[in-house]
Design an enzyme around this catalytic site. Structure first.
Site, PDB file in Angstrom:
ATOM      1  N   ASP A 180       0.866  -1.173   0.000  1.00 57.95           N
ATOM      2  CA  ASP A 180       0.000   0.000   0.000  1.00 57.95           C
ATOM      3  C   ASP A 180       0.908   1.229   0.000  1.00 57.95           C
ATOM      4  OD1 ASP A 180      -1.590   2.153   0.555  1.00 57.95           O
ATOM      5  OD2 ASP A 180      -2.412   1.366   2.435  1.00 57.95           O
TER       6      ASP A 180
ATOM      7  N   LYS B 232      -3.684  11.892  -3.029  1.00 57.24           N
ATOM      8  CA  LYS B 232      -2.632  12.154  -2.044  1.00 57.24           C
ATOM      9  C   LYS B 232      -1.324  12.544  -2.735  1.00 57.24           C
ATOM     10  CE  LYS B 232      -4.451   8.727   1.209  1.00 57.24           C
ATOM     11  NZ  LYS B 232      -5.218   9.438   2.230  1.00 57.24           N
TER      12      LYS B 232
ATOM     13  N   CYS C  78      -8.102   6.199  10.769  1.00 55.90           N
ATOM     14  CA  CYS C  78      -8.433   4.932  10.098  1.00 55.90           C
ATOM     15  C   CYS C  78      -7.360   3.887  10.376  1.00 55.90           C
ATOM     16  CB  CYS C  78      -8.618   5.107   8.595  1.00 55.90           C
ATOM     17  SG  CYS C  78      -9.913   6.246   8.176  1.00 55.90           S
TER      18      CYS C  78
END
Lengths: 149, 422
Positions: free
Chosen positions: B216, B242, B380
């Protein structure tokens, strides 16, 4: 800073520093847990009923100044009230922090300090967490297990 | 005299590396804004980054001058749009060092890319009793897709633990790899703590046991040079928003032979060669995984964003951010009652912290009044919060356009928070 002072009134800061009725309640008839998963706020609310009356109220938990002060002030406001009176208060408090009915502050005594919350929409859920939890506790017709210390 | 010469050389070297941040900031219209009468200090880059005007302008130009659907029209506009979209694929391929542009799949974001791999590649490989390995540093988006799959398959989700600095415990990692491990899904950089994982080492260990690895890279690509061929990972995913690009764009890189063997994720137009009610023949890579009309403008805008940051240079970006991180760590360290969460030796410019007796949300609200945008919450990444025994933290996450003056503004803001709550 004026909005900020409006939000963080001295009464709120005080109840955040020194929450009232902040403990587990032995012999509670109703227990409800409130969660604000997005914020990580979490409270447990304890009610002791005598007939239809809230004889004793307490809470525990973690959260921001608004949510802790709201829970603390709520426990003071609803003690010795009937369940119906508490529900009415809940509805009035919701209208206050949503900014729906500003004049309602006059009926709310100390709880009027939360009027500033309506200027901070993202903080409304902090102010109402304890009250939602109260609603769950009042709706819960099955007596929750009594905790032992 | 000698030391003077050394000093001069050092100054020269630093000058060569240093970004002209104040000039670069002019590229970002939003940074000129005032919030509550104060200049915006945007320190929530791990949530999303701001967009340079060249990207905004590219979106405008696409819609104003080039808008058409791709891979369909026989007319000029469609050819222009198709060409720009496919050029974006090559831009991404070169940006992350993939062997071929057909290994680049456009998605809505990193989350969708992970779900794609879990639901196709993961689903094919996983049986009851098998294991998927993730880490405590993962964003929920690299936990939940695997958890859903494991529940469905009766497989087991395991997680590599961390130490109190927020670094993976590598001996535990080694111990957790076993014959039932079917997949390793690991973040490049922790969004909540900034920890940079030693991916080369980690991937090498997994490869010894033929365990496929998904990385990721949502927090990797905006801050570090990335080369997927060098990393030797099987999948690498990231989000465009991002990376100074448009929202709703993301990338899945996958090794061609693996992608070839995977079933489609979604069915629809563009991902087929021919359809009859009896049988559908799927399209080749990468189109097999791009059902429906994609975010054409967004993808083209993402390529513009990539060219923009390549123009600045990721080595330079990384160096500037490291300097900011060192400065910010020092400044925050001066504040009594401030606890820095995440102190990994190898770290991106993320500062997660708590203030004694003050909830992160209250910090966030007071700072907002000062025009300072930070994140407050669990980011998160609840397993990390659980490890540190906190429900939430405040987080300042920096980008190359942030300055030491902005760090100073943050520190001044935090003193205001403390004054209010004490």
């Amino acid at each position: 800073m004026s909005d900020l002072q409006e939000l963080y009134q001295e009464v709120i800061l005080d109840h955040n520093r020194h929450p009232r009725n902040f403990h587990r309640l032995a012999g509670a008839d109703r227990i409800a847990n409130g969660d604000n998963p997005l914020c990580g706020d979490q409270i447990s609310l304890y009610l002791k009923l005598s007939g239809n009356k809230l004889e004793d109220v307490s809470f525990e938990g973690t959260g921001c100044a608004i949510s802790i002060a709201s829970a603390s002030l709520m426990t003071e406001a609803i003690r010795n009230k009937t369940c119906d009176e508490a529900k009415l208060l809940l509805e009035q408090f919701r209208k206050l922090v949503m900014g729906e009915e500003v004049a309602i502050a006059n009926n709310l005594g100390k709880l009027a300090v939360f009027a500033g919350v309506s200027e901070f929409p993202v903080r409304v859920k902090c102010a109402t967490l304890a009250w939602h939890t109260l609603n769950a506790a009042l709706e819960n017709r099955i007596a929750a297990p009594v905790t032992t210390e | 005299m000698k030391s003077y010469e050394v000093g001069q050389f050092a100054t020269h070297a630093v000058k060569h590396r240093t970004l002209d941040v104040h000039k670069l900031r002019e590229d970002f219209p939003i940074l000129r804004q005032h919030i509550n009468g104060k200049p915006l200090v945007y320190l929530d880059n791990a949530a999303t980054s701001q967009k340079p005007k060249i990207v905004i302008e590219r979106l405008r130009r696409f819609y104003a001058e080039q808008n058409a659907n791709i891979h369909r029209g026989l007319y000029q506009l469609s050819e222009i749009a198709t060409e720009a979209y496919e050029r974006a694929r090559v831009t991404v391929q070169q940006f992350i060092g993939a062997a071929s542009s057909k290994e680049i799949i456009f998605t809505r974001g990193a989350t969708e890319a992970i779900n794609l791999v879990a639901q196709t590649f993961g689903r094919q490989r996983l049986s009851a009793g098998d294991e998927v390995l993730v880490t405590y540093l993962e964003h929920h988006s690299n936990i939940v897709p695997w958890q859903l799959l494991c529940e469905e398959k009766g497989a087991i989700l395991r997680a590599v633990p961390i130490n109190d600095a927020g670094e993976l415990l590598l001996t535990d990692y080694e111990r957790l790899l076993n014959q039932r491990t079917r997949m390793l899904a690991i973040t490049h950089v922790s969004n909540a703590l900034g920890t940079i994982n030693p991916l080369k080492f980690i991937i090498e260990l997994a490869k010894r046991q033929n365990i496929p690895v998904l990385v990721d890279g949502a927090q990797g690509v905006p801050h570090l040079p990335v080369n997927v061929s060098d990393l030797a990972c099987d999948f690498y995913v990231f989000s465009g928003h991002k990376l100074f690009g448009p929202t709703g764009t993301g990338v899945l890189y996958g090794k061609a032979d693996l992608l070839e063997g995977m079933p489609p994720y979604q069915g629809g137009g563009d991902m087929i060669l021919s359809v009859s009610f009896e049988k559908t023949i799927f399209n080749h890579l990468p189109y097999k995984f791009e059902a429906g009309t994609p975010n054409i403008a967004g993808v083209i805008g993402l390529a513009t964003a990539i060219s923009y940051i390549e123009g600045i240079g990721l080595e330079q970006i990384s160096a500037h951010e490291q300097e900011l991180l060192t400065y910010a760590t020092g400044r925050l360290g001066e504040i009594k009652g401030l606890r820095l969460i995440g102190t990994a030796r190898d770290k991106a410019a993320v500062l997660s912290f708590t203030l004694a007796g003050i909830h992160p949300h209250d910090i966030g609200t007071v700072l907002d009044q000062e025009g300072i945008a930070i994140r407050a919450g669990h980011h998160c990444a609840q397993p990390i919060m659980q490890h540190f025994g906190i429900p939430a933290s405040a987080r300042a996450s920096l980008a190359f356009y942030n300055t030491k003056e902005e760090v100073d503004a943050l520190v001044a803001g935090l003193y205001k928070v403390i004054t209010l709550f004490r």
